[in-house]
Design an enzyme around this catalytic site. Structure first.
Site, PDB file in Angstrom:
ATOM      1  N   LYS A   1      10.870  -4.708   8.775  1.00  0.00           N
ATOM      2  CA  LYS A   1      10.668  -3.317   9.211  1.00  0.00           C
ATOM      3  C   LYS A   1       9.891  -3.261  10.523  1.00  0.00           C
ATOM      4  O   LYS A   1      10.223  -2.487  11.410  1.00  0.00           O
ATOM      5  CB  LYS A   1       9.894  -2.502   8.163  1.00  0.00           C
ATOM      6  CG  LYS A   1      10.621  -2.304   6.856  1.00  0.00           C
ATOM      7  CD  LYS A   1       9.871  -1.341   5.940  1.00  0.00           C
ATOM      8  CE  LYS A   1       8.460  -1.774   5.599  1.00  0.00           C
ATOM      9  NZ  LYS A   1       8.377  -3.008   4.783  1.00  0.00           N
TER      10      LYS A   1
ATOM     11  N   ARG B   1       4.353   5.111   0.770  1.00  0.00           N
ATOM     12  CA  ARG B   1       4.558   3.945  -0.087  1.00  0.00           C
ATOM     13  C   ARG B   1       4.485   4.323  -1.560  1.00  0.00           C
ATOM     14  O   ARG B   1       4.519   3.446  -2.404  1.00  0.00           O
ATOM     15  CB  ARG B   1       3.472   2.921   0.216  1.00  0.00           C
ATOM     16  CG  ARG B   1       4.008   1.647   0.889  1.00  0.00           C
ATOM     17  CD  ARG B   1       2.807   0.817   1.254  1.00  0.00           C
ATOM     18  NE  ARG B   1       3.057  -0.565   1.467  1.00  0.00           N
ATOM     19  CZ  ARG B   1       3.150  -1.144   2.667  1.00  0.00           C
ATOM     20  NH1 ARG B   1       3.108  -0.423   3.762  1.00  0.00           N
ATOM     21  NH2 ARG B   1       3.303  -2.441   2.754  1.00  0.00           N
TER      22      ARG B   1
ATOM     23  N   ARG C   1       2.367  -8.063  -4.087  1.00  0.00           N
ATOM     24  CA  ARG C   1       2.912  -7.054  -3.153  1.00  0.00           C
ATOM     25  C   ARG C   1       4.319  -6.639  -3.571  1.00  0.00           C
ATOM     26  O   ARG C   1       4.684  -5.471  -3.485  1.00  0.00           O
ATOM     27  CB  ARG C   1       2.926  -7.600  -1.723  1.00  0.00           C
ATOM     28  CG  ARG C   1       1.526  -7.667  -1.125  1.00  0.00           C
ATOM     29  CD  ARG C   1       1.509  -8.477   0.142  1.00  0.00           C
ATOM     30  NE  ARG C   1       2.193  -7.829   1.234  1.00  0.00           N
ATOM     31  CZ  ARG C   1       2.656  -8.484   2.303  1.00  0.00           C
ATOM     32  NH1 ARG C   1       2.505  -9.794   2.391  1.00  0.00           N
ATOM     33  NH2 ARG C   1       3.249  -7.835   3.275  1.00  0.00           N
TER      34      ARG C   1
HETATM   35  P1  AMP Z   1       2.183  -3.819   5.830  1.00  0.00           P
HETATM   36  O1  AMP Z   1       1.724  -4.362   7.139  1.00  0.00           O
HETATM   37  O2  AMP Z   1       2.993  -2.565   5.962  1.00  0.00           O
HETATM   38  O3  AMP Z   1       2.879  -4.865   4.975  1.00  0.00           O
HETATM   39  O4  AMP Z   1       0.871  -3.385   5.030  1.00  0.00           O
HETATM   40  C1  AMP Z   1      -0.111  -4.335   4.694  1.00  0.00           C
HETATM   41  C2  AMP Z   1      -1.034  -3.771   3.614  1.00  0.00           C
HETATM   42  O5  AMP Z   1      -1.693  -2.602   4.110  1.00  0.00           O
HETATM   43  C3  AMP Z   1      -0.361  -3.318   2.322  1.00  0.00           C
HETATM   44  O6  AMP Z   1      -0.104  -4.399   1.426  1.00  0.00           O
HETATM   45  C4  AMP Z   1      -1.410  -2.339   1.786  1.00  0.00           C
HETATM   46  O7  AMP Z   1      -2.505  -3.020   1.245  1.00  0.00           O
HETATM   47  C5  AMP Z   1      -1.879  -1.645   3.071  1.00  0.00           C
HETATM   48  N1  AMP Z   1      -1.037  -0.466   3.380  1.00  0.00           N
HETATM   49  C6  AMP Z   1      -0.186  -0.306   4.416  1.00  0.00           C
HETATM   50  N2  AMP Z   1       0.415   0.889   4.361  1.00  0.00           N
HETATM   51  C7  AMP Z   1      -0.056   1.504   3.251  1.00  0.00           C
HETATM   52  C8  AMP Z   1       0.201   2.749   2.633  1.00  0.00           C
HETATM   53  N3  AMP Z   1       1.096   3.617   3.131  1.00  0.00           N
HETATM   54  N4  AMP Z   1      -0.494   3.050   1.498  1.00  0.00           N
HETATM   55  C9  AMP Z   1      -1.388   2.203   0.993  1.00  0.00           C
HETATM   56  N5  AMP Z   1      -1.657   0.992   1.501  1.00  0.00           N
HETATM   57  C10 AMP Z   1      -1.003   0.634   2.624  1.00  0.00           C
END
Ligand code: AMP
Length: 213
Positions: A13, A88, A171
């Protein structure tokens, strides 16, 4: 264009978000990136988010929703935005709906990236990120010319704490339990477009743009 990207961690993404944001001239808003910036800057938000992120859990909605609502008020989001990693869960999707309704700026599309679990694990466990420029590469599929060094800027490559195998499993579980329900939520509104996340970056980008036409 007001666009949401949704898909499992490791579906690419972030990479596609950069391409699409540039194609549609809209800001790329990644909640994960905002949290990581705050962790780096040792802000109050970063300190709070870190323990959730390190364990592969979601940061509480009370924090995440306000952060996104504030980001959407920035001038660069006036004519559209691309949200990467948000919403999310259903609570976040409902919150976003209310924010956008209040501003009379409805969503145009939700783009879903489809990828098998086995492929996700392979991608995430080999993912490496550059400490300097943030570019991602893969230890096996996209090995850097010099081990541990970014091909683009010669910065140091590292593995995200949440890309370790035990955290990846959590995750994925969180994705299936909390995030997947938003797919049928958006399917019901007629906004959902789904594409395969397998193949070359340029081919997936072309697929995405065609799906959004
Ligand atoms: P990502 O870089 O999108 O994979 O996000 C890394 C981590 O950030 C996730 O595993 C969550 O711990 C936190 N995170 C990112 N976006 C969200 C969201 N919309 N709601 C809650 N936690 C988030």
């Amino acid at each position: 264009m007001r666009l949401i990207l949704v898909g499992p961690p490791g579906a690419g993404k972030g990479t596609q978000a950069v391409q699409l944001a540039s194609h549609f001239s809209i800001p790329h808003i990644s909640t994960g990136d905002i949290f990581r910036l705050n962790i780096k800057g040792e802000t109050e938000l970063g300190i709070l988010a870190k323990s959730f992120m390190d364990a592969g859990n979601l940061v509480p909605d009370s924090v995440t929703n306000d952060m996104v609502a504030e980001r959407l008020t920035h001038e660069d989001a006036e004519n559209g935005f691309l949200l990467d990693g948000y919403p999310r869960n259903i609570g976040q999707a409902d919150f976003l709906k209310a924010v956008l309704e209040k501003a009379a700026t409805p969503l145009d599309a939700v783009l879903e990236f489809l990828l098998e679990n086995s492929e996700i694990i392979k991608r995430l466990s080999g993912r490496r990120v550059c400490r300097s420029c943030g570019a991602t590469s893969h230890a096996i599929f996209e090995a850097p010319k010099v081990e541990g060094t970014c091909d683009l800027c010669a910065g140091e490559l590292y593995q995200r704490q949440d890309d370790s195998e035990s955290v990846i499993a959590n995750r994925l579980a969180v994705y299936h339990e909390k995030t997947e329900p938003i797919i049928s939520y958006y399917r019901d509104t007629g906004l959902l477009k789904s594409i395969s996340a397998v193949g070359e970056v340029a081919d997936i980008a072309a697929r995405a743009i065609a799906a959004l036409k």
